[in-house]
Motif scaffolding. Structure first.
Motif, PDB file in Angstrom:
ATOM      1  N   UNK B 203       0.837  -1.205   0.000  1.00 45.22           N
ATOM      2  CA  UNK B 203       0.000   0.000   0.000  1.00 45.22           C
ATOM      3  C   UNK B 203       0.863   1.242   0.000  1.00 45.22           C
ATOM      4  N   UNK B 204       1.890   1.236   0.845  1.00 45.92           N
ATOM      5  CA  UNK B 204       2.781   2.401   0.921  1.00 45.92           C
ATOM      6  C   UNK B 204       3.501   2.600  -0.416  1.00 45.92           C
ATOM      7  N   UNK B 205       3.890   1.491  -1.020  1.00 47.78           N
ATOM      8  CA  UNK B 205       4.583   1.588  -2.306  1.00 47.78           C
ATOM      9  C   UNK B 205       3.667   2.199  -3.360  1.00 47.78           C
ATOM     10  N   UNK B 206       2.384   1.788  -3.299  1.00 48.88           N
ATOM     11  CA  UNK B 206       1.421   2.338  -4.255  1.00 48.88           C
ATOM     12  C   UNK B 206       1.244   3.838  -4.056  1.00 48.88           C
ATOM     13  N   UNK B 240       9.159  -5.241  13.076  1.00 43.86           N
ATOM     14  CA  UNK B 240       8.603  -3.922  12.825  1.00 43.86           C
ATOM     15  C   UNK B 240       9.330  -3.326  11.629  1.00 43.86           C
ATOM     16  N   UNK B 241       8.686  -2.367  11.014  1.00 51.46           N
ATOM     17  CA  UNK B 241       9.260  -1.811   9.794  1.00 51.46           C
ATOM     18  C   UNK B 241       9.444  -0.299   9.895  1.00 51.46           C
ATOM     19  N   UNK B 242      10.373   0.128   9.129  1.00 51.35           N
ATOM     20  CA  UNK B 242      10.636   1.551   9.017  1.00 51.35           C
ATOM     21  C   UNK B 242      10.705   1.826   7.529  1.00 51.35           C
ATOM     22  N   UNK B 243       9.768   2.635   7.080  1.00 48.12           N
ATOM     23  CA  UNK B 243       9.647   2.842   5.639  1.00 48.12           C
ATOM     24  C   UNK B 243       9.916   4.315   5.326  1.00 48.12           C
ATOM     25  N   UNK B 244      10.759   4.536   4.367  1.00 47.09           N
ATOM     26  CA  UNK B 244      11.056   5.911   3.951  1.00 47.09           C
ATOM     27  C   UNK B 244      10.338   6.169   2.629  1.00 47.09           C
ATOM     28  N   UNK B 245       9.446   7.168   2.681  1.00 46.18           N
ATOM     29  CA  UNK B 245       8.670   7.480   1.477  1.00 46.18           C
ATOM     30  C   UNK B 245       9.235   8.749   0.853  1.00 46.18           C
ATOM     31  N   UNK B 246       9.041   8.932  -0.419  1.00 44.46           N
ATOM     32  CA  UNK B 246       9.531  10.153  -1.064  1.00 44.46           C
ATOM     33  C   UNK B 246       8.874  11.377  -0.424  1.00 44.46           C
ATOM     34  N   UNK B 247       9.563  12.527  -0.425  1.00 37.89           N
ATOM     35  CA  UNK B 247       9.065  13.723   0.271  1.00 37.89           C
ATOM     36  C   UNK B 247       7.711  14.188  -0.256  1.00 37.89           C
ATOM     37  N   UNK B 248       7.417  13.817  -1.495  1.00 34.36           N
ATOM     38  CA  UNK B 248       6.172  14.307  -2.088  1.00 34.36           C
ATOM     39  C   UNK B 248       4.931  13.693  -1.452  1.00 34.36           C
ATOM     40  N   UNK B 249       5.087  12.568  -0.761  1.00 36.90           N
ATOM     41  CA  UNK B 249       3.923  11.875  -0.211  1.00 36.90           C
ATOM     42  C   UNK B 249       3.395  12.654   0.992  1.00 36.90           C
ATOM     43  N   UNK B 252      -1.579  12.528   4.905  1.00 38.95           N
ATOM     44  CA  UNK B 252      -2.927  11.959   4.820  1.00 38.95           C
ATOM     45  C   UNK B 252      -2.943  10.721   3.930  1.00 38.95           C
ATOM     46  N   UNK B 253      -2.307  10.879   2.771  1.00 39.96           N
ATOM     47  CA  UNK B 253      -2.313   9.747   1.849  1.00 39.96           C
ATOM     48  C   UNK B 253      -1.679   8.538   2.513  1.00 39.96           C
ATOM     49  N   UNK B 254      -0.643   8.838   3.242  1.00 40.70           N
ATOM     50  CA  UNK B 254       0.082   7.757   3.910  1.00 40.70           C
ATOM     51  C   UNK B 254      -0.777   7.153   5.023  1.00 40.70           C
ATOM     52  N   UNK B 255      -1.411   8.036   5.812  1.00 44.53           N
ATOM     53  CA  UNK B 255      -2.226   7.564   6.929  1.00 44.53           C
ATOM     54  C   UNK B 255      -3.384   6.709   6.454  1.00 44.53           C
ATOM     55  N   UNK B 256      -3.860   7.013   5.223  1.00 46.91           N
ATOM     56  CA  UNK B 256      -5.004   6.263   4.707  1.00 46.91           C
ATOM     57  C   UNK B 256      -4.662   4.779   4.556  1.00 46.91           C
ATOM     58  N   UNK B 257      -3.411   4.525   4.308  1.00 47.08           N
ATOM     59  CA  UNK B 257      -2.998   3.125   4.146  1.00 47.08           C
ATOM     60  C   UNK B 257      -3.252   2.335   5.434  1.00 47.08           C
TER      61      UNK B 257
END
Lengths: 153, 742
Positions: B203-206, B240-249, B252-257
């Motif tokens: 989901x995060x990748x999407x 547990x995971x630690x995910x680094x998303x691009x700054x553009x994300x 909210x979009x992330x929380x929706x996941x």
């Protein structure tokens, strides 16, 4: 005697009763594998007199003991009801006991068995069923002798 | 689990055999790369398997062994005899450790330690990645180094593929403008609901991909909470995971996941800059340009390769395990605890074909038997004939399935000889011949003990001390040859040493001292040789580790006899001794002659019968004690009235009709006797059934069988009958000879 304390603990055992000559004996029914008519046996060399010979029971070779000879009891001559009771000892040895006829089953309270002889005997004791005296056969002794006797040739 | 473990140990046995074969080939001067690879693979497979079962001792030793073998593989060391010797010893230790792990038996730790030091000495010189950890491969270093691998790899590869990104967690990083960092820790309940952390990561990748074209995420798994394998509860959430998303994300979009799982996990979103956390710890997207779905397989490959380099890729284990047995063919377990068998598939196919034919033949007979007229009679007989040959073929096919080469047992003897040599300080080379000879599986297993004993004996008693050998003009190195061959329906195993031969004077003296023979007995050379099989016989001056403990050759003889076999000795003073064991190919079926004696039908094994004939009364010569001998073409032999010998009748043949039917039987040492029977009926194959299972041993009877009519028939033990008759007669000539000499 230890024998009696042992039997006092165990309570009622289902026994199968059979006759040899005029006398009646019983053994625990759980040691009986099957009962069959008496067939011709193959004579075994150097066998004790009470061993009738070998018989084929569905591919397994077993010996048949003539209990009348073994117990030194006169057998009933020409009895058509002679059957072989196949028994399995606790050690897993299977053999046939040739008896004159099978009578019945009975629940026998081992506490009621009265000891008549010492431990080495094949007769464990006597018990009263319907006012008849029934001998309790010690199967392990009989089978032990069959397997363990050294050849006395 | 128990089943898996059992299979593992079975495979260990196979690997050990493979190892032994490879090492013997190497010591024979064969140095093909394939052989070395095979040896390496065997140890590697054992190590890999042992690691997954947490068998630390085994892993630790196998690791050191493997390192040494790796040096051999890469050519850093040459397969010199000394090195091979060390490897052979290591193999024995490894084999002991397998047994230790299987049976919880204690193995001499000093021996294992000694072997390990030797192995480390080999590898110690190298400067490779492997060798660097080998010298300090102390008790703790290796397992720590090794055991955790399946722990943090397996859960990853099975459940949580994205974890593979782990690799770059500590990697170099370039500063990136405030990427969004998400940490999330699933609770047990997440998995219990059937959800998966993987779905979140996807989901995060999407989300990332939607925000920026080609936007990637970098996920790192924190395995620190993972317990050791023993404490692992499969249903629990440890990662547990630690995910680094691009700054553009956006947040909210992330929380929706996490909407669906907000109650089933802890999650936290931070911008890298805000928390003051250094982005250094966070790898940039560039090193891992693939989206998460692709990252996993790629990195898994990288990881596997990296691990393979370190010789600890668990994935390599099943491969090696699958390859080796295929090459090994059906091989017996060292000391099999469970009877299973690997069979060449085409043998089963043959059997299937035969059974198919049998069914057709049966149908033919059935249909023929319905028309009862005489015209079909002929066809019926024919059909029965073909059915007979079919059953014979099926029987052979089944026997073939049970057949195994004696190789397994023979190769084990190499170790027996090696150990016997190290105990006695002698140098003995064992050569094997006819290892491919096949016998029934039950027989193969039962051969181990007698052969072990005889070979130890050969080293201990047969081969002389080095000085003595040199003095006798022989090479200092003793030589024992163990061979097997088929001979007329039996297997002949010979053990030939080039030692001093049996010292008959000493054997006789010992036998007299131990009251085995009478002091005035005059014995032939053959009889003296056979004295070593007498119970309680031992010429060993002192009790050594190898012999003289009272368990002697009599046990060997008993073991061989109980297999229906015979032992013969041939010994030439100064030249050596040969033991010949003749054994049936199977313990289940035998070719027999059906005879009648004392009114009973009996079977005499064909292998014992030399000839049958009718004799006249005048051919019989009565000895003063009532026994009879007969001379056939100049050969004098005792006449055994079979019925009387078995106690079935008292009539002696002297009183029987003028013509008597006799069977001339022979035992392995060539002694003959004539059995007098009433009738010879037939020759047939019989299935051997034990009498002793439910009865006792009977003299003169080896077993019983069931004939076509369902009746029981005894199988005669011809050699026992001969032995009693011959022994009976032989003392007399001996005494006469002694009397004449005096």
């Amino acid at each position: 005697m230890t024998e009696q304390t042992e039997v006092a603990d165990a309570t009622i055992v289902k026994m199968i009763m059979f006759a040899i000559g005029e006398q009646e004996y019983c053994i625990p029914i759980l040691s009986v594998r099957e009962i069959r008519g008496f067939e011709k046996t193959t004579t075994l060399p150097f066998a004790p007199p009470y061993v009738c010979g070998a018989i084929n029971l569905r591919g397994v070779i077993l010996t048949v003991i003539d209990l009348a000879v073994y117990l030194n009891v006169p057998p009933q001559a020409d009895n058509p009801r002679r059957v072989v009771v196949f028994v399995e000892s606790q050690g897993g040895v299977v053999c046939g006991l040739l008896v004159d006829r099978v009578i019945d089953m009975a629940d026998i309270d081992l506490g009621d068995v009265q000891s008549v002889s010492d431990d080495g005997s094949s007769l464990g004791g006597l018990v009263l069923v319907d006012n008849r005296m029934i001998g309790v056969l010690r199967l392990e002794t009989v089978v032990g002798q069959l397997v363990g006797d050294t050849v006395s040739a | 689990m128990d089943d898996i473990l059992r299979i593992f140990f079975q495979e260990c046995d196979e690997q050990l055999e493979e190892l032994e074969r490879g090492l013997s080939a190497l010591s024979d001067g064969e140095s093909g790369q394939e052989t070395i690879n095979g040896v390496f693979r065997a140890v590697h497979s054992i190590k890999g398997g042992a690691a997954s079962f947490g068998l630390e001792n085994l892993v630790r030793f196998a690791h050191v062994f493997e390192s040494a073998l790796d040096d051999l593989r890469s050519g850093r060391i040459a397969p010199t005899p000394d090195i091979i010797k060390i490897f052979l010893k290591a193999m024995d230790v490894l084999s002991d450790l397998v047994v230790e792990a299987r049976d919880n038996l204690a193995v001499d730790p000093a021996r294992a330690a000694e072997s390990r030091i030797e192995l480390e000495a080999i590898t110690g010189r190298g400067g490779t990645a492997d060798a660097t950890d080998a010298p300090d491969a102390t008790d703790d270093a290796v397992p720590q180094d090794f055991v955790p691998v399946p722990l943090d790899f397996e859960p990853v590869s099975i459940d949580f593929e994205p974890i593979a990104v782990d690799f770059d967690f500590d990697g170099p990083a370039a500063p990136v403008p405030a990427p969004l960092i998400v940490t999330f820790r699933p609770h047990d309940v997440l998995y219990e609901r059937g959800d998966d952390a993987r779905n979140i990561l996807i989901g995060l990748a999407d989300v990332a991909a939607a925000a920026v074209s080609g936007g990637d995420i970098v996920a790192a798994c924190d395995c620190s909470a993972l317990p050791s394998l023993g404490d692992l509860v499969p249903g629990r959430a440890y990662l547990s995971w630690r995910v680094v998303l691009p700054p553009e994300v956006s947040e909210e979009r992330c929380g929706a996941v996490f909407d669906w799982v907000s109650d089933a996990c802890d999650f936290e979103m931070t911008r890298a800059g805000e928390t003051g956390e250094s982005p250094v710890a966070v790898p940039p997207p560039e090193p891992v340009p693939a989206p998460v779905d692709e990252v996993a397989p790629v990195l898994a490959t990288v990881l596997a390769t990296a691990l393979a380099d370190a010789h600890r890729a668990p994935a390599a284990v099943p491969v090696a395990a699958a390859v080796a047995p295929a090459a090994a063919g059906p091989a017996p377990a060292r000391k099999p605890e469970q009877a299973s068998i690997r069979v060449d598939l085409h043998r089963i196919d043959d059997l299937m074909d035969l059974v198919g034919e049998l069914v057709i033949a049966q149908a033919a007979i059935e249909s023929l038997s319905r028309h009862g007229d005489s015209a079909t009679q002929q066809e019926l007989v024919q059909s029965i004939g073909s059915m007979q040959s079919l059953t014979r073929d099926i029987q052979d096919a089944v026997m073939a399935i049970r057949a195994q080469p004696v190789r397994g047992v023979f190769q084990r003897m190499q170790r027996v000889v090696r150990e016997a040599c190290s105990m006695t300080g002698k140098e003995v080379v064992l050569t094997l011949a006819g290892e491919e000879t096949e016998v029934d599986r039950t027989l193969v297993e039962k051969l181990t003990d007698p052969l072990t004993h005889m070979l130890r004996n050969a080293v201990d008693h047969g081969i002389e001390k080095k000085e003595d050998r040199i003095a006798a003009g022989k090479p200092a190195e003793g030589h024992i040859r163990l061979s097997a061959e088929h001979r007329s329906g039996r297997i002949l195993i010979t053990i030939r040493d080039d030692g001093g031969g049996i010292d008959r004077a000493r054997v006789l003296e010992t036998a007299i001292r131990r009251n085995i023979v009478a002091p005035d007995a005059v014995l032939t050379d053959d009889e003296i040789n056979n004295l070593i099989f007498a119970p309680g016989f031992s010429t060993a001056e002192a009790v050594s580790d190898l012999s003289g403990r009272g368990v002697g050759m009599d046990v060997v003889k008993q073991a061989i006899l109980s297999l229906g076999g015979r032992v013969a000795i041939h010994s030439v003073p100064g030249k050596g001794t040969t033991f010949s064991l003749s054994l049936p190919l199977t313990l289940a079926i035998l070719d027999g002659m059906v005879i009648v004696a004392g009114g009973s039908t009996m079977i005499v094994p064909i292998s014992a019968v030399i000839e049958t004939m009718m004799i006249k009364r005048r051919d019989i010569y009565a000895l003063p004690d009532g026994s009879n001998v007969i001379s056939i073409r100049g050969d004098c032999m005792p006449l055994i009235p079979l019925a009387a010998a078995l106690g079935l009748s008292d009539s002696s043949p002297a009183g029987s009709p003028d013509d008597a039917i006799i069977l001339v039987v022979e035992n392995e040492s060539g002694a003959r006797a004539a059995l007098v029977v009433e009738e010879i009926r037939d020759q047939t194959q019989v299935v051997i059934k034990s009498i002793e299972n439910n009865y006792r041993q009977i003299f003169g009877v080896s077993a019983a069988t069931i004939l076509g009519d369902g009746s029981v028939s005894l199988i005669l033990d011809a050699p026992a009958l001969i032995a009693s008759a011959v022994g009976h007669l032989d003392n007399k000539p001996a005494r006469i000879r002694a009397g004449l000499a005096a």
